[in-house]
Design a protein around this motif. Structure first.
Motif, PDB file in Angstrom:
ATOM      1  N   TYR A   1       0.845  -1.199   0.000  1.00 10.40           N
ATOM      2  CA  TYR A   1       0.000   0.000   0.000  1.00 10.40           C
ATOM      3  C   TYR A   1       0.877   1.245   0.000  1.00 10.40           C
ATOM      4  CZ  TYR A   1      -4.025  -2.925   1.028  1.00 10.40           C
ATOM      5  OH  TYR A   1      -5.006  -3.875   0.950  1.00 10.40           O
ATOM      6  N   LYS A   2       0.500   2.209  -0.803  1.00  8.03           N
ATOM      7  CA  LYS A   2       1.127   3.514  -0.768  1.00  8.03           C
ATOM      8  C   LYS A   2       0.025   4.581  -0.760  1.00  8.03           C
ATOM      9  CE  LYS A   2       2.130   3.244  -5.774  1.00  8.03           C
ATOM     10  NZ  LYS A   2       3.213   3.221  -6.786  1.00  8.03           N
ATOM     11  N   TYR A   3       0.415   5.821  -0.533  1.00  9.66           N
ATOM     12  CA  TYR A   3      -0.569   6.865  -0.278  1.00  9.66           C
ATOM     13  C   TYR A   3      -1.512   7.092  -1.450  1.00  9.66           C
ATOM     14  CZ  TYR A   3      -2.527  11.225   1.505  1.00  9.66           C
ATOM     15  OH  TYR A   3      -3.388  12.216   1.938  1.00  9.66           O
ATOM     16  N   SER A   4      -1.016   6.944  -2.658  1.00  9.89           N
ATOM     17  CA  SER A   4      -1.893   7.130  -3.821  1.00  9.89           C
ATOM     18  C   SER A   4      -3.024   6.105  -3.824  1.00  9.89           C
ATOM     19  CB  SER A   4      -1.082   7.026  -5.121  1.00  9.89           C
ATOM     20  OG  SER A   4      -0.339   5.817  -5.156  1.00  9.89           O
ATOM     21  N   ASP A   5      -2.790   4.917  -3.246  1.00 14.35           N
ATOM     22  CA  ASP A   5      -3.842   3.912  -3.136  1.00 14.35           C
ATOM     23  C   ASP A   5      -4.963   4.434  -2.231  1.00 14.35           C
ATOM     24  OD1 ASP A   5      -5.070   1.506  -3.680  1.00 14.35           O
ATOM     25  OD2 ASP A   5      -3.452   0.270  -2.916  1.00 14.35           O
ATOM     26  N   VAL A   6      -4.578   5.080  -1.147  1.00 13.46           N
ATOM     27  CA  VAL A   6      -5.566   5.667  -0.240  1.00 13.46           C
ATOM     28  C   VAL A   6      -6.423   6.683  -0.981  1.00 13.46           C
ATOM     29  CG1 VAL A   6      -5.825   7.168   1.785  1.00 13.46           C
ATOM     30  CG2 VAL A   6      -4.205   5.254   1.837  1.00 13.46           C
ATOM     31  N   LEU A   7      -5.781   7.568  -1.740  1.00 16.90           N
ATOM     32  CA  LEU A   7      -6.512   8.620  -2.452  1.00 16.90           C
ATOM     33  C   LEU A   7      -7.438   8.038  -3.517  1.00 16.90           C
ATOM     34  CD1 LEU A   7      -3.630  11.237  -2.872  1.00 16.90           C
ATOM     35  CD2 LEU A   7      -5.393  11.147  -1.090  1.00 16.90           C
ATOM     36  N   LEU A   8      -6.959   7.046  -4.260  1.00 19.60           N
ATOM     37  CA  LEU A   8      -7.777   6.486  -5.344  1.00 19.60           C
ATOM     38  C   LEU A   8      -8.861   5.552  -4.817  1.00 19.60           C
ATOM     39  CD1 LEU A   8      -5.034   5.962  -8.077  1.00 19.60           C
ATOM     40  CD2 LEU A   8      -6.806   7.721  -7.992  1.00 19.60           C
ATOM     41  N   MET A   9      -8.600   4.846  -3.706  1.00 19.18           N
ATOM     42  CA  MET A   9      -9.680   4.069  -3.095  1.00 19.18           C
ATOM     43  C   MET A   9     -10.790   4.998  -2.598  1.00 19.18           C
ATOM     44  SD  MET A   9      -8.217   0.756  -0.991  1.00 19.18           S
ATOM     45  CE  MET A   9      -6.991   1.572   0.023  1.00 19.18           C
ATOM     46  N   LYS A  10     -10.401   6.109  -2.015  1.00 18.33           N
ATOM     47  CA  LYS A  10     -11.400   7.085  -1.535  1.00 18.33           C
ATOM     48  C   LYS A  10     -12.181   7.662  -2.710  1.00 18.33           C
ATOM     49  CE  LYS A  10     -11.846  11.434   1.063  1.00 18.33           C
ATOM     50  NZ  LYS A  10     -13.029  11.029   1.859  1.00 18.33           N
ATOM     51  N   ALA A  11     -11.495   7.970  -3.804  1.00 21.47           N
ATOM     52  CA  ALA A  11     -12.185   8.479  -4.989  1.00 21.47           C
ATOM     53  C   ALA A  11     -13.194   7.458  -5.506  1.00 21.47           C
ATOM     54  CB  ALA A  11     -11.167   8.827  -6.070  1.00 21.47           C
ATOM     55  N   GLU A  12     -12.800   6.186  -5.509  1.00 21.56           N
ATOM     56  CA  GLU A  12     -13.703   5.126  -5.972  1.00 21.56           C
ATOM     57  C   GLU A  12     -14.903   4.992  -5.043  1.00 21.56           C
ATOM     58  OE1 GLU A  12     -13.522   0.288  -6.676  1.00 21.56           O
ATOM     59  OE2 GLU A  12     -11.703   1.474  -7.015  1.00 21.56           O
TER      60      GLU A  12
END
Length: 520
Positions: free
Chosen positions: A367-378
């Protein structure tokens, strides 16, 4: 490392040797050593399977110079229970190691007076999260699997466990991760440990990922807000120079050119040194303990290579204006792939040489921070799709802002597909844009198949969702195999979307039944 002796080949869940067990579980240092052993047991076989399971059925790789028939069969959709790719033994070995810690660590508190309850809870949180990660891969790959939560420590125990519903397993993982999210350490003494050992932020990232798979979007969004609100992670910045595009003396557009030194810094910190500011959890490797990717993707002996007809110009669009070739996505050529190889694991820098065979030390990013942002966007997009009224546009705008945050940090090419009308945002268009962005952001990081399957299965394969998998088949299979693979994905019971159980497990454990699609 935990020392195990074999009393059964099934699942690699061998009981621990009794003499070693009696001598070992005496101090808190023994517990810490056992916990570290759990991580180490995941470093080779599990990491390789995480890559293969997430990429072979996707659309971004193809056969390399050394063809592996097992890989080739999977890519063509000719998957059989005899194919060793589907062997889950390494995952269950890690699971048993974690179960062993959970079994014996509490007893150490009665022997070692310096071993505090807080320390015990932290170690439990680490291994519960690591075990949950193993099971999450198994459930997404096989759907229903044996759910073992006890350590195998005696030959008298029943090793032959049947399958448990994947839905039931995920609910149990959620409970474990809710415990870990408040009991795992917030941080360790060093940055390297913060990235290579499980923190409460790792537990929350995995919990959010499971919520996303379960289609519990509100819970997913709430957990991700906790990670973002911690202010512990950030996207590494890239300086960008704006250039104006003029045609016939008329200003028609503007583009941005990323700083090459910043792009190089992101590549080196993420895939060469590891433990970058963006990393939440990764499996590290060293010159003593290499990652498993040399034989898979090394320049001279690669079994797999980038599928350039899909990746180049497809996943990664060309610059809009050919007069400005440097106005490109930093994650494309020279980052994810280069010179016909998967560069992020092979290269020493964006433009430098390939690694020596003994220096395959790139970390495996979970996991990296961009995963957090894109999961939230989804999650926000899906909340919007299930909502009515004026509030819908608010969810879509928030999702778009998160998507654009990642795109800006990577200097993503602004094609017409990404010029959104803020007054008329469409949820399904945004859904696809986020999925496409994940393909770029996590190229060759073992997420592509699971991302596409998650979109296809959403709301019980509602509407045209299956088309996500059909498109994957069109992009990935050879022309001769395309139609048969599409037909398999259209299996009305959707059983073809999951692996068969490895034949050795079926033969050994009579309580296991083969996944229906592969039963005959």
């Amino acid at each position: 490392m935990l020392t195990l002796t074999s009393c059964s080949d099934w699942l690699n869940l061998e009981p621990e040797d009794g003499v070693i067990r009696q001598e070992f579980w005496k101090t808190k240092e023994h517990v810490k050593s056992a916990v570290i052993g759990c991580y180490m047991s995941a470093q080779t076989g599990v990491v390789e399977s995480m890559f293969l399971w997430g990429e072979l059925r996707a659309d971004m790789i193809e056969n390399g110079t050394s063809v592996n028939n097992n890989f080739s069969e999977v890519m063509d959709g000719e998957i059989s229970a005899a194919n060793s790719v589907v062997d889950w033994a390494d995952f269950y070995n890690v699971i048993n190691n974690c179960n062993t810690v959970l079994e014996f660590a509490p007893g150490v508190r009665e022997i070692d007076g310096t071993f505090t309850e807080r320390q015990l809870n932290e170690y439990k949180a680490e291994v519960l999260t690591l075990r949950a990660l193993m099971y999450f891969y198994l459930v997404r790959s096989f759907r229903d699997v044996p759910f073992v939560t006890e350590a195998y420590i005696s030959d008298d125990q029943d090793l032959y466990v049947g399958k448990t519903s994947g839905a039931i397993i995920l609910d149990s993982l959620v409970a474990d991760l809710q415990y870990a999210a408040v009991n795992a350490p917030s941080a360790y003494a060093t940055n390297a440990e913060n990235k290579s050992r499980i923190t409460r932020w790792t537990a929350r990232a995995l919990l959010a990922d499971i919520y996303l798979w379960q289609e519990n979007y509100t819970a997913c969004n709430n957990v991700l807000n906790e990670i973002i609100g911690s202010n512990r992670y950030s996207l590494m910045p890239v300086e960008q120079t704006k250039e104006y595009v003029v045609d016939g003396g008329v200003l028609i557009d503007s583009i941005t050119i990323p700083s090459e030194s910043d792009a190089e810094r992101i590549f080196v910190e993420t895939y060469v040194r590891g433990a970058s500011p963006e990393s939440i959890f990764e499996f590290p490797f060293t010159s003593i303990k290499n990652n498993p990717f040399y034989s898979l993707m090394g320049p001279q002996v690669n079994q797999l290579r980038p599928k350039l007809d899909v990746v180049d110009e497809g996943i990664f669009p060309l610059p809009v204006y050919m007069a400005y070739p440097e106005a490109s996505d930093i994650r494309g050529s020279g980052f994810s792939y280069r010179a016909g190889v998967i560069w992020k694991y092979v290269g020493t820098s964006r433009t430098g040489a390939a690694r020596a065979a003994t220096e395959y030390t790139a970390p495996w990013l979970v996991y990296k921070y961009s995963d957090v942002l894109l999961m939230k966007a989804e999650a926000l997009t899906q909340i919007g799709l299930a909502t009515s009224g004026e509030v819908v546009s608010s969810y879509y705008r928030q999702a778009l802002e998160l998507l654009q945050q990642v795109r800006k940090a990577r200097n993503a090419v602004e094609t017409s597909d990404y010029k959104f009308d803020l007054e008329n945002l469409d949820g399904k268009t945004l859904e696809k844009a986020i999925l496409d962005e994940r393909a770029r952001e996590f190229a060759y990081e073992g997420k592509r198949w699971y991302d596409v399957l998650r979109h296809a299965k959403r709301n019980n394969y509602e509407g045209n969702n299956l088309q996500y998998l059909i498109t994957l088949a069109i992009n990935s299979a050879t022309p001769q195999k395309q139609q048969s693979l599409i037909a398999k994905y259209r299996d009305p019971n959707r059983n073809s979307h999951y692996w068969p159980i490895f034949v050795r497990e079926i033969e050994t454990n009579k309580n296991l039944t083969q996944n229906e699609f592969y039963a005959n």
